[in-house]
Design an enzyme around this catalytic site. Structure first.
Site, mmCIF file in Angstrom:
data_model
loop_
_atom_site.group_PDB
_atom_site.id
_atom_site.type_symbol
_atom_site.label_atom_id
_atom_site.label_comp_id
_atom_site.label_asym_id
_atom_site.label_seq_id
_atom_site.Cartn_x
_atom_site.Cartn_y
_atom_site.Cartn_z
ATOM 1 N N GLU A 115 -12.186 29.333 80.701
ATOM 2 C CA GLU A 115 -12.098 28.591 81.966
ATOM 3 C C GLU A 115 -10.721 27.960 82.084
ATOM 4 O O GLU A 115 -10.158 27.544 81.082
ATOM 5 C CB GLU A 115 -13.129 27.443 81.984
ATOM 6 C CG GLU A 115 -14.553 27.895 81.859
ATOM 7 C CD GLU A 115 -15.479 26.753 81.416
ATOM 8 O OE1 GLU A 115 -15.090 25.575 81.504
ATOM 9 O OE2 GLU A 115 -16.599 27.075 80.974
ATOM 10 N N LYS A 117 -8.079 25.102 82.484
ATOM 11 C CA LYS A 117 -8.139 23.681 82.148
ATOM 12 C C LYS A 117 -7.254 22.912 83.112
ATOM 13 O O LYS A 117 -6.048 23.153 83.188
ATOM 14 C CB LYS A 117 -7.675 23.464 80.713
ATOM 15 C CG LYS A 117 -7.827 22.030 80.248
ATOM 16 C CD LYS A 117 -7.558 21.937 78.750
ATOM 17 C CE LYS A 117 -7.787 20.536 78.213
ATOM 18 N NZ LYS A 117 -7.062 19.490 78.911
ATOM 19 N N ASP A 119 -5.794 19.262 84.621
ATOM 20 C CA ASP A 119 -5.518 17.944 84.102
ATOM 21 C C ASP A 119 -5.846 16.907 85.164
ATOM 22 O O ASP A 119 -5.084 16.693 86.096
ATOM 23 C CB ASP A 119 -4.050 17.859 83.684
ATOM 24 C CG ASP A 119 -3.821 16.737 82.707
ATOM 25 O OD1 ASP A 119 -4.824 16.173 82.223
ATOM 26 O OD2 ASP A 119 -2.655 16.415 82.451
ATOM 27 N N TYR A 229 -17.756 22.143 85.180
ATOM 28 C CA TYR A 229 -17.626 23.123 84.101
ATOM 29 C C TYR A 229 -18.690 22.999 83.018
ATOM 30 O O TYR A 229 -18.619 23.690 82.006
ATOM 31 C CB TYR A 229 -16.237 23.057 83.465
ATOM 32 C CG TYR A 229 -15.839 21.690 82.957
ATOM 33 C CD1 TYR A 229 -16.493 21.106 81.889
ATOM 34 C CD2 TYR A 229 -14.787 21.000 83.548
ATOM 35 C CE1 TYR A 229 -16.139 19.861 81.423
ATOM 36 C CE2 TYR A 229 -14.420 19.740 83.094
ATOM 37 C CZ TYR A 229 -15.096 19.175 82.034
ATOM 38 O OH TYR A 229 -14.742 17.941 81.578
ATOM 39 N N LYS A 317 -3.362 25.769 75.244
ATOM 40 C CA LYS A 317 -2.453 25.176 76.225
ATOM 41 C C LYS A 317 -1.376 26.152 76.678
ATOM 42 O O LYS A 317 -0.918 26.991 75.909
ATOM 43 C CB LYS A 317 -1.760 23.955 75.600
ATOM 44 C CG LYS A 317 -2.695 22.802 75.283
ATOM 45 C CD LYS A 317 -3.084 22.097 76.560
ATOM 46 C CE LYS A 317 -3.680 20.729 76.334
ATOM 47 N NZ LYS A 317 -2.755 19.678 76.013
ATOM 48 N N CYS A 411 22.833 -4.279 95.752
ATOM 49 C CA CYS A 411 22.568 -2.911 96.188
ATOM 50 C C CYS A 411 23.833 -2.051 96.084
ATOM 51 O O CYS A 411 24.885 -2.438 96.593
ATOM 52 C CB CYS A 411 22.062 -2.926 97.628
ATOM 53 S SG CYS A 411 21.914 -1.280 98.336
ATOM 54 N N CYS A 414 24.959 -1.204 99.900
ATOM 55 C CA CYS A 414 25.431 -2.206 100.868
ATOM 56 C C CYS A 414 25.831 -3.539 100.251
ATOM 57 O O CYS A 414 26.362 -4.397 100.939
ATOM 58 C CB CYS A 414 24.372 -2.437 101.942
ATOM 59 S SG CYS A 414 22.986 -3.432 101.351
ATOM 60 N N CYS A 429 16.322 -3.547 97.728
ATOM 61 C CA CYS A 429 17.479 -4.118 98.396
ATOM 62 C C CYS A 429 16.960 -4.876 99.612
ATOM 63 O O CYS A 429 16.157 -4.362 100.376
ATOM 64 C CB CYS A 429 18.408 -2.989 98.826
ATOM 65 S SG CYS A 429 19.557 -3.471 100.117
ATOM 66 N N CYS A 434 21.484 -2.159 105.321
ATOM 67 C CA CYS A 434 21.770 -1.179 104.275
ATOM 68 C C CYS A 434 21.680 0.233 104.860
ATOM 69 O O CYS A 434 20.631 0.609 105.384
ATOM 70 C CB CYS A 434 20.768 -1.355 103.142
ATOM 71 S SG CYS A 434 21.015 -0.180 101.818
HETATM 72 S S1 IVH Z 1 -15.103 21.171 78.221
HETATM 73 C C1 IVH Z 1 -16.499 20.027 74.471
HETATM 74 N N1 IVH Z 1 -14.014 22.511 80.158
HETATM 75 O O1 IVH Z 1 -10.295 18.621 78.973
HETATM 76 C C2 IVH Z 1 -16.110 20.304 75.800
HETATM 77 N N2 IVH Z 1 -13.059 20.431 79.537
HETATM 78 O O2 IVH Z 1 -10.177 17.396 75.909
HETATM 79 C C3 IVH Z 1 -15.173 19.309 76.344
HETATM 80 N N3 IVH Z 1 -11.138 19.758 80.876
HETATM 81 O O3 IVH Z 1 -11.869 15.535 78.829
HETATM 82 C C4 IVH Z 1 -14.917 19.517 77.738
HETATM 83 N N4 IVH Z 1 -11.136 21.518 82.198
HETATM 84 O O4 IVH Z 1 -11.362 16.440 81.085
HETATM 85 C C5 IVH Z 1 -13.962 21.405 79.406
HETATM 86 N N5 IVH Z 1 -13.153 23.791 81.869
HETATM 87 C C6 IVH Z 1 -13.117 22.682 81.132
HETATM 88 C C7 IVH Z 1 -12.144 21.673 81.332
HETATM 89 C C8 IVH Z 1 -12.159 20.560 80.491
HETATM 90 C C9 IVH Z 1 -10.550 20.360 81.922
HETATM 91 C C10 IVH Z 1 -10.725 18.474 80.289
HETATM 92 C C11 IVH Z 1 -11.813 17.460 80.245
HETATM 93 C C12 IVH Z 1 -11.877 16.922 78.864
HETATM 94 C C13 IVH Z 1 -10.660 17.483 78.229
HETATM 95 C C14 IVH Z 1 -11.021 17.899 76.846
#
Ligand code: IVH
Length: 670
Positions: A115, A117, A119, A229, A317, A411, A414, A429, A434
């Site tokens: 899936e 990920k 942020d 998820y 990552k 500033c 100005c 400022c 200005c």
């Molecule tokens: S699973 C054990 N699935 O990543 C499973 N997490 O460090 C833990 N996150 O706090 C979560 N997308 O905020 C999972 N498809 C995804 C995710 C996901 C983002 C974030 C989630 C979690 C952090 C895990």
């Protein structure tokens, strides 16, 4: 209609709206137009307004926010929300798979789910018999903050689950990531810049900040979305695998990332990671990697967890868009609202295919916290289209020749004073002339609710400022037709019109004039309060902070900002020149009748016999106050044609509702 029929209609409308939400937010394939959808919402809102007993907290009309909280409650997660072990390289992923097979004592290939990920902020949503009951943030994984009211305002979170394919279980906890799309993030920051608020450093901070608002009506204005998820505790249904969960969640109305995929071997997960990495730039949101999960729940249980991370999942990552370079200089950049932003000028470096030579340092606190100095070697990061930022200093590269930086107290554009108001991270400022702020100030000064100078549009303002014809707001009133003739596309007629409009703007009410000056923290309403309290312009020059604080509604921020503004010599000079040019301020007289004093009005829907602003002026002219937020302090809700959600809310709070005719009577028009 009999009450029973009405009840049926309300239920039908809710089911219909929920279905269309699903088409729109989950399938991304709406069946009806926005206008048709709005009609359904409106009909439901009207019925709920008329029959408050039929209202439920999970009705699709209830997304506007609830009364502010004093603080958030906490929620203990029934099943802890774990975090993920990270992998940066292919080798880490191979090892992850090998360890799993070792633990499971098998040579067979393991099935995985991959899936994206995102942020953002991890949340858990608890449903009982299909109704959203509680929503919480992940927090430390064991307990999180209860942010139900805020989550309710997110349109992609279902308030009531669909039951068409399969009724939802007795209890269902769903987990997902609340995030902000890149474009929405940019628009939000732009708005914040225009209103002089501090900027969010990235979409994640914007999402987190928006979700942690005690006033959910603020959250409702923020463009948040969710991708679900996973699950927490479920009662009344069994799931065999992650893939089964991902197939089922959308059927109940949850939004799932369409890029999720089942993979038969670990090599497939690696290939798919590469594929998603290639799609990274095309997405409307930012991904920081993928999550690889063992598909079978049976195997997941056998694998268990170590130190708060499951052995069955891994975050793989994407390479950070980071690079190392050297800061050559730090400059304070003056924005349109007067905010000084420290910007690092760096030796050019390529990050994710783009050459970067400047990075924002946000504000002085950030510089101090990270101890960033001129000459430092630093790690710079570029997240999506966001302005690059300095992540950290590589201290081992220090030679001793580095120099500390402090935002200047004058500033750089100005020369006016630079101040930092209490409670703010930003330096500003205060100079009224200005050049960096000039265009924004003129725009505000000329705007409808300020001096209302017709015909002084954005393009014209740009030209006047760029050609140096107007260096401060007072210069506007010294413009001659000869000056205007120098401008592009300025026909004689429009020049005449502008000069006429300037003439007509010369008798502003004190409160409008004060508002037009664009003093920080002094919006329309506060200008009125100040004008009422101080009565004449001369008082503004003399007044002290203590005196201002004795006026109701005036707090320390406003008081300090006003005193600073009127003490600045440049500002005083501009005001004097405005007066010399013939601007005569109308001061509120003691005798002025104020029959609506202390009365608060709120407008919703279109008035027919007058414009909203006209009505607003009338009310304010008689001492009344106009607000845009529904709350107990509102005395009259003026309802026009096609009122919005405020109407529903007003009925809920049992506020006095009047129509245009009644308003006319109140203001003495009929
Ligand atoms: S699973 C054990 N699935 O990543 C499973 N997490 O460090 C833990 N996150 O706090 C979560 N997308 O905020 C999972 N498809 C995804 C995710 C996901 C983002 C974030 C989630 C979690 C952090 C895990």
């Amino acid at each position: 209609m009999a009450l029973r029929e009405i009840e049926e209609r309300v239920k039908r409308l809710r089911r219909e709206i929920e279905y269309h939400n699903y088409r729109y937010y989950v399938l991304d394939d709406p069946e009806i137009s926005d206008a048709e959808y709005d009609d359904l919402i409106r009909e439901l809102g009207d019925l709920e307004g008329k029959y408050p007993d039929l209202r439920t907290p999970n009705s699709p009309t209830q997304r506007v926010g609830a009364p502010p909280l004093e603080e958030f409650g906490t929620v203990t997660h029934t099943i802890p929300m774990l975090s993920l072990a990270n992998a940066m390289e292919e080798g880490d992923v191979i090892e992850f798979d090998q360890r799993i097979r070792r633990l499971l004592k098998t040579d067979e290939e393991i099935e995985y789910v991959v899936e994206p990920k995102l942020d953002g902020v991890a949340v858990e949503l608890a449903y009982e018999r299909g109704d959203l009951k509680v929503g919480a943030t992940r927090g430390d994984g064991i307990t999180g903050e209860e942010v139900t009211q805020n989550l309710r305002t997110i349109k992609t979170i279902p308030l009531h689950l669909l039951a068409k394919e399969e009724p939802p279980p007795e209890r269902l906890e769903v987990r997902g990531e609340v995030y902000m799309e890149l474009d929405d993030f940019k628009v939000l920051n732009k708005k914040r810049e225009e209103s002089g608020e501090s900027l969010f450093a990235n979409p994640r901070n914007a999402a987190a900040g928006s979700l942690r608002q005690l006033d959910s009506s603020v959250t409702s204005q923020r463009p948040l979305k969710i991708f679900c998820y996973g699950i927490g505790e479920v009662q009344g249904r069994e799931f065999e695998s992650q893939w089964e969960v991902l197939q089922m969640l959308p059927k109940w109305g949850f939004r799932m990332n369409p890029l999720a995929r089942r993979c038969n071997t670990i090599q497939d997960t690696i290939d798919y990671y590469k594929e998603i990495k290639g799609l990274r730039e095309e997405q409307t949101y930012e991904m920081d990697g993928v999550v690889i999960k063992v598909n079978s729940f049976g195997l997941q249980r056998r694998l268990g967890e170590v130190s708060r991370s499951p052995r069955w999942a891994l975050a793989y990552k994407f390479p950070a868009k980071e690079a190392t370079t050297k800061i050559i200089d730090i400059k304070a950049q003056v924005g349109r609202t007067g905010a000084l932003t420290p910007v690092a000028e760096m030796e050019p470096v390529r990050i994710g295919g783009v050459e970067v030579k400047r990075a924002t340092l946000h504000n002085q606190d950030e510089i101090d916290k990270k101890d960033i100095r001129i000459g430092d070697t630093v790690v710079v990061q570029r997240a999506g289209d966001v302005i690059p930022e300095v992540v950290k200093v590589i201290e081992s590269k220090r030679t001793g020749a580095e120099r500390k930086f402090a935002i200047p107290d004058k500033c750089p554009i100005c020369g006016a004073d630079v101040v930092r108001l209490p409670g703010e991270a930003i330096h500003r400022c205060v100079g009224i002339s200005c050049p960096a702020q000039l265009k924004g100030r003129i725009r505000h000064f000329a705007s409808k609710r300020a001096m209302d100078i017709d015909g002084l549009g954005v393009k014209l303002i740009d030209q006047l400022a760029d050609k140096g014809l107007v260096k401060d707001i007072a210069d506007l009133y010294y413009l001659g037709e000869d000056d205007l003739a120098l401008l592009e596309r300025m026909a004689e007629k429009s020049a005449e019109n502008l000069i006429q409009a300037l003439e007509e703007s010369k008798h502003p009410h004190l409160s409008r004039f004060v508002y037009a000056l664009g003093i920080r923290h002094v919006g329309e309403h506060i200008s009125q309060v100040l004008a009422q309290g101080l009565k004449c312009l001369d008082e503004f020059f003399k007044v002290t902070e203590e005196e201002l604080l004795s006026i109701p509604e005036i707090g320390p921020e406003v008081a300090q900002s006003v005193v600073r503004f009127f003490r600045d010599r440049g500002n005083r000079r501009v005001i004097k020149r405005l007066q010399k040019a013939g601007v005569e301020i109308e001061e509120p007289s003691e005798k002025e009748e104020e029959p609506l004093k202390g009365r608060v009005f709120l407008f919703t829907g279109a008035l027919e016999g007058m414009a909203r602003n006209e009505a607003k002026d009338l009310v304010e002219g008689l001492g009344g106050e106009v607000t845009s937020s529904v709350g107990k302090r509102v005395d009259y809700v003026v309802v026009g044609k096609d009122p919005g959600s405020k109407y529903t809310k007003a009925r809920e709070l049992d506020l006095k509702i009047i129509d245009e005719g009644e308003l006319r009577k109140l203001v003495g028009l009929t």
